[in-house]
Design an enzyme around this catalytic site. Structure first.
Site, PDB file in Angstrom:
ATOM      1  N   GLU A   6       3.980  25.042  10.470  1.00 30.34           N
ATOM      2  CA  GLU A   6       5.174  24.872   9.649  1.00 30.34           C
ATOM      3  C   GLU A   6       4.847  23.782   8.638  1.00 30.34           C
ATOM      4  O   GLU A   6       4.675  22.620   9.000  1.00 30.34           O
ATOM      5  CB  GLU A   6       6.371  24.450  10.505  1.00 30.34           C
ATOM      6  CG  GLU A   6       7.623  24.110   9.704  1.00 30.34           C
ATOM      7  CD  GLU A   6       8.678  23.400  10.546  1.00 30.34           C
ATOM      8  OE1 GLU A   6       9.395  22.539   9.968  1.00 30.34           O
ATOM      9  OE2 GLU A   6       8.767  23.670  11.756  1.00 30.34           O
ATOM     10  N   ARG A   9       8.353  18.679   1.887  1.00 32.70           N
ATOM     11  CA  ARG A   9       8.674  17.301   1.522  1.00 32.70           C
ATOM     12  C   ARG A   9       7.654  16.705   0.558  1.00 32.70           C
ATOM     13  O   ARG A   9       7.745  15.512   0.230  1.00 32.70           O
ATOM     14  CB  ARG A   9       8.761  16.431   2.785  1.00 32.70           C
ATOM     15  CG  ARG A   9       9.986  16.729   3.642  1.00 32.70           C
ATOM     16  CD  ARG A   9      10.139  15.710   4.739  1.00 32.70           C
ATOM     17  NE  ARG A   9       9.154  15.888   5.792  1.00 32.70           N
ATOM     18  CZ  ARG A   9       8.831  14.973   6.694  1.00 32.70           C
ATOM     19  NH1 ARG A   9       9.408  13.779   6.640  1.00 32.70           N
ATOM     20  NH2 ARG A   9       7.932  15.221   7.630  1.00 32.70           N
ATOM     21  N   THR A  33      11.663  21.988   6.276  1.00 30.08           N
ATOM     22  CA  THR A  33      12.484  21.099   5.429  1.00 30.08           C
ATOM     23  C   THR A  33      12.947  21.833   4.170  1.00 30.08           C
ATOM     24  O   THR A  33      12.957  21.281   3.073  1.00 30.08           O
ATOM     25  CB  THR A  33      11.727  19.807   5.057  1.00 30.08           C
ATOM     26  OG1 THR A  33      10.926  19.385   6.165  1.00 30.08           O
ATOM     27  CG2 THR A  33      12.710  18.687   4.724  1.00 30.08           C
ATOM     28  N   LYS A  41      16.627  25.797  15.442  1.00 33.80           N
ATOM     29  CA  LYS A  41      15.833  24.597  15.691  1.00 33.80           C
ATOM     30  C   LYS A  41      16.758  23.529  16.279  1.00 33.80           C
ATOM     31  O   LYS A  41      17.884  23.358  15.804  1.00 33.80           O
ATOM     32  CB  LYS A  41      15.241  24.134  14.360  1.00 33.80           C
ATOM     33  CG  LYS A  41      14.517  22.800  14.371  1.00 33.80           C
ATOM     34  CD  LYS A  41      14.063  22.475  12.949  1.00 33.80           C
ATOM     35  CE  LYS A  41      13.386  21.127  12.858  1.00 33.80           C
ATOM     36  NZ  LYS A  41      12.923  20.819  11.482  1.00 33.80           N
TER      37      LYS A  41
END
Length: 315
Positions: free
Chosen positions: A41, A45, A69, A129
């Site tokens: 993953e 960011r 994110t 999640k």
């Protein structure tokens, strides 16, 4: 969508990666593949996240790469264009979730409260999640909060490491754990690719926990009386008995069919998945299931050290 979720579940561990320099993308991907986890993953960011995902997917098409994110539809589009196969977000943004669902893109939004979980269910999600996992009470919190939501499953991320990995994975509502411990910022910044590979292999070993369980020895008529006394002098009519925790004696006319070695593991489905990638195969006719419809027993097709071998669930 369900295919990706199934693959995440079989891998059990999803390395969560922050790439600051695009030149680190390929050696990092290689380190994970060499370690046995061709999955990542990549968090959105950093400015180079999209390019990093693209390079990783082009060089290692076998990798399952997701974008983390992700905060809005534009980032979803960028991630999918780069080659991402699933989306992960830190929280539950209904617009972003619906955007993904409309395009049949797997998304795992962050949920940490019952309200989040109910919103996820209302949107039609089956897996979310749980983030940040340890800060929000860890596996105890997941078990407590998930009780009313029977079909909802979780991928906890945040604070997961080799010390608590199996505490999470032992709960049947956990499909996999996201983690940074094998791909920490320091390891990537210092280009410690071999160390990443080593820690990745260690993580898989910890998760599967494949152990020698016992050996079974066929006993012919000559040895039957003596070994019967050793095993269980009060029992006259039985097929097998354990002399010790690790030695089983089989009493049968066709004893050669019963010589075997047994290996235990925490999860047979997951262990079969990893071993099949190494070339092992399994005799599906021998599969047995437990009351939770999980495989509890299966024989290898190959002989191991010259004898038959089976996997069994750890006690």
């Amino acid at each position: 969508m369900k295919k990706i979720i199934k693959e995440l579940s079989l891998y059990g561990i999803v390395p969560v990666v922050k790439i600051e320099r695009v030149e680190d993308a390929l050696p990092l991907a290689k380190a994970l593949c060499d370690g046995g986890l061709p999955i990542a993953e990549v968090t959105f960011r950093t400015p180079c996240a999209k390019e990093a995902i693209k390079k990783m997917k082009e060089a290692y098409p076998q990798m399952i790469i997701g974008a983390g994110t992700v905060l809005n539809a534009k980032q979803v589009d960028d991630a999918i264009e780069a080659g991402s196969e699933f989306i992960v977000s830190p929280g539950l943004n209904a617009k972003t979730v619906q955007y993904c669902l409309d395009k049949n893109i797997p998304i795992l939004p962050g949920c940490a409260t019952p309200s989040d979980m109910e919103r996820a269910i209302e949107l039609g999600l089956e897996v979310v999640k749980f983030f940040p996992a340890e800060a929000n009470g860890g596996i105890k919190a997941i078990k407590a909060m998930s009780a009313p939501y029977g079909d909802l499953k979780f991928m906890p991320t945040g604070g997961v490491n080799t010390n608590n990995l199996n505490d999470y994975l032992s709960f049947d509502k956990i499909i996999a754990c996201g983690g940074t411990w094998m791909v920490s910022n320091d390891l990537i910044d210092n280009q410690q690719w071999e160390e990443i590979t080593r820690i990745t292999k260690e993580a898989i070993q910890t998760m599967l926990n494949i152990q020698f369980s016992h050996i079974a020895i066929g006993c012919n008529d000559k040895g039957k009386e003596l070994l019967s006394l050793i095993c269980n002098p009060k029992c006259k009519n039985y097929q097998s008995s354990f002399i010790t925790n690790h030695i089983e004696v089989m009493f049968d006319e066709k004893v050669q069919q019963f010589n075997h070695m047994s290996l235990s593991t925490k999860n047979i489905e997951r262990t079969m998945f990893f071993l099949q990638k190494q070339g092992y195969t399994f005799d599906e006719k021998t599969i047995q299931y437990n009351e939770k419809n999980k495989i509890k027993f299966v024989y290898f097709n190959e002989l191991i050290s010259g004898c038959r071998c089976h996997l069994c669930l750890e006690d």
